[in-house]
Enzyme design. Structure first.
Site, PDB file in Angstrom:
ATOM      1  N   ASN A   7       0.878  -1.167   0.000  1.00  0.00           N
ATOM      2  CA  ASN A   7       0.000   0.000   0.000  1.00  0.00           C
ATOM      3  C   ASN A   7       0.917   1.220   0.000  1.00  0.00           C
ATOM      4  O   ASN A   7       1.588   1.507   0.994  1.00  0.00           O
ATOM      5  CB  ASN A   7      -0.930   0.005   1.220  1.00  0.00           C
ATOM      6  CG  ASN A   7      -1.832   1.231   1.242  1.00  0.00           C
ATOM      7  OD1 ASN A   7      -1.407   2.317   0.854  1.00  0.00           O
ATOM      8  ND2 ASN A   7      -3.064   1.070   1.702  1.00  0.00           N
ATOM      9  N   HIS A 255       2.629   2.097   5.095  1.00  0.00           N
ATOM     10  CA  HIS A 255       2.731   0.625   5.002  1.00  0.00           C
ATOM     11  C   HIS A 255       4.095   0.217   4.447  1.00  0.00           C
ATOM     12  O   HIS A 255       4.653   0.922   3.592  1.00  0.00           O
ATOM     13  CB  HIS A 255       1.680   0.071   4.047  1.00  0.00           C
ATOM     14  CG  HIS A 255       0.258   0.288   4.462  1.00  0.00           C
ATOM     15  ND1 HIS A 255      -0.533  -0.722   4.953  1.00  0.00           N
ATOM     16  CD2 HIS A 255      -0.514   1.397   4.454  1.00  0.00           C
ATOM     17  CE1 HIS A 255      -1.742  -0.242   5.217  1.00  0.00           C
ATOM     18  NE2 HIS A 255      -1.760   1.037   4.925  1.00  0.00           N
TER      19      HIS A 255
END
Length: 279
Positions: A7, A255
């Site tokens: 992500n 992330h």
DNA sequence: ATGACTAGCACGGCTAGA
């Protein structure tokens, strides 16, 4: 072959970091979430310059998924309705661009970005549960083709206490509530396995650290980015790692990437060994 | 400290993320 998920929280903002990481790790496949860009503006040339091709399914400002691949992708399917064309719910829940899948070396790779849900009392929370229920139908429809299956992405759910830095405080809250955990377990069924846990039973392995409250410096994270494999692929998995150092970059995504190494296609030797242990 | 940071859109202060 190495399959990765990340992500990136905006592909345009993170483009240099993604290029650097691809050059460093050279995975066969990289699945991206939160690209946050409409398809005509996707920076595909940057990937082509590195010898990759990319299929994407995005929208302006929010959501968006993409699959970056060394080999040409086959049978790319966009959104839930790419798999459930007659399903009205799939059409409605597909307005947010959160799903893309493709065939690579006969593996069906499904890249997903599960809604966060905001708070338990928010109207976004039932949306998250409906979305997971639709993902369940999607994967059941997919199963009829009998393709080896790899489902990766940002699940926005920590399934167990060892996946959260402070389970005593956070269990039952968003990303760790019973209904969403049950919904994800229903999606996985007996078919899909969390490959990270095959190699690493310990806690203190996170894939996401909040930008706020010094979460990275305090190593207060969650493991919410997952790679799930069917039995056939799991038996060929050699390793699965979280590329934690990437979260320490300047201007990072919140992330870190996660990757799995699978011996695929199986060699003749693999198949002989597999036959020895079958029956 | 149950505290607050980042990105997009659009150019000031929201929405959304998790």
């Amino acid at each position: 072959m190495q399959i990765a998920t990340w992500n990136v929280n905006s592909i345009r903002t993170r483009l240099d970091q993604v290029q650097t990481w691809l050059k460093d790790v050279q995975p066969e496949l990289l699945c991206l979430q939160e690209t946050k860009v409409d398809d005509p503006l996707f920076p595909h040339q940057a990937f082509e310059d590195l010898g990759y091709q990319v299929s994407f399914h995005g929208q302006k400002a929010y959501n968006g998924v993409a699959i970056v691949s060394r080999q040409p992708l086959e049978d790319v399917r966009l959104g839930f309705s790419g798999e459930l064309p007659e399903d009205a719910e799939a059409l409605r829940l597909g307005e947010q661009k959160r799903v893309i899948s493709a065939l690579i070396d006969n593996i069906r790779v499904v890249n997903i970005y599960v809604p966060n849900g905001s708070e338990l009392k928010s109207e976004k929370y039932p949306y998250k549960l409906e979305w997971l229920s639709c993902l369940n139908r999607y994967l059941k429809a997919q199963a009829t083709r009998g393709e080896p299956l790899c489902v990766v992405g940002d699940f926005n759910i920590a399934l167990e206490a060892r996946d959260i830095h402070n389970p005593a405080r956070l269990t039952g809250e968003i990303m760790a509530s019973e209904p969403e955990r049950e919904a994800l377990l229903d999606v996985l069924g007996d078919r899909l396995h969390d490959v990270f846990r095959v190699f690493e039973p310990d806690t203190n392995h996170w894939s996401w650290w909040d930008y706020r409250s010094g979460a990275w410096d305090r190593d207060r994270g969650w493991r919410i980015d997952h790679i799930y494999l069917c039995d056939e692929l799991l038996s060929q998995a050699k390793s699965c790692v979280i590329h934690k150092h990437v979260r320490g970059n300047e201007k990072p995504s919140d992330h870190a990437p996660v990757s799995v190494d699978i011996s695929w296609p199986p060699t003749e030797n693999d198949e002989q060994i597999s036959e020895l242990f079958s029956d």
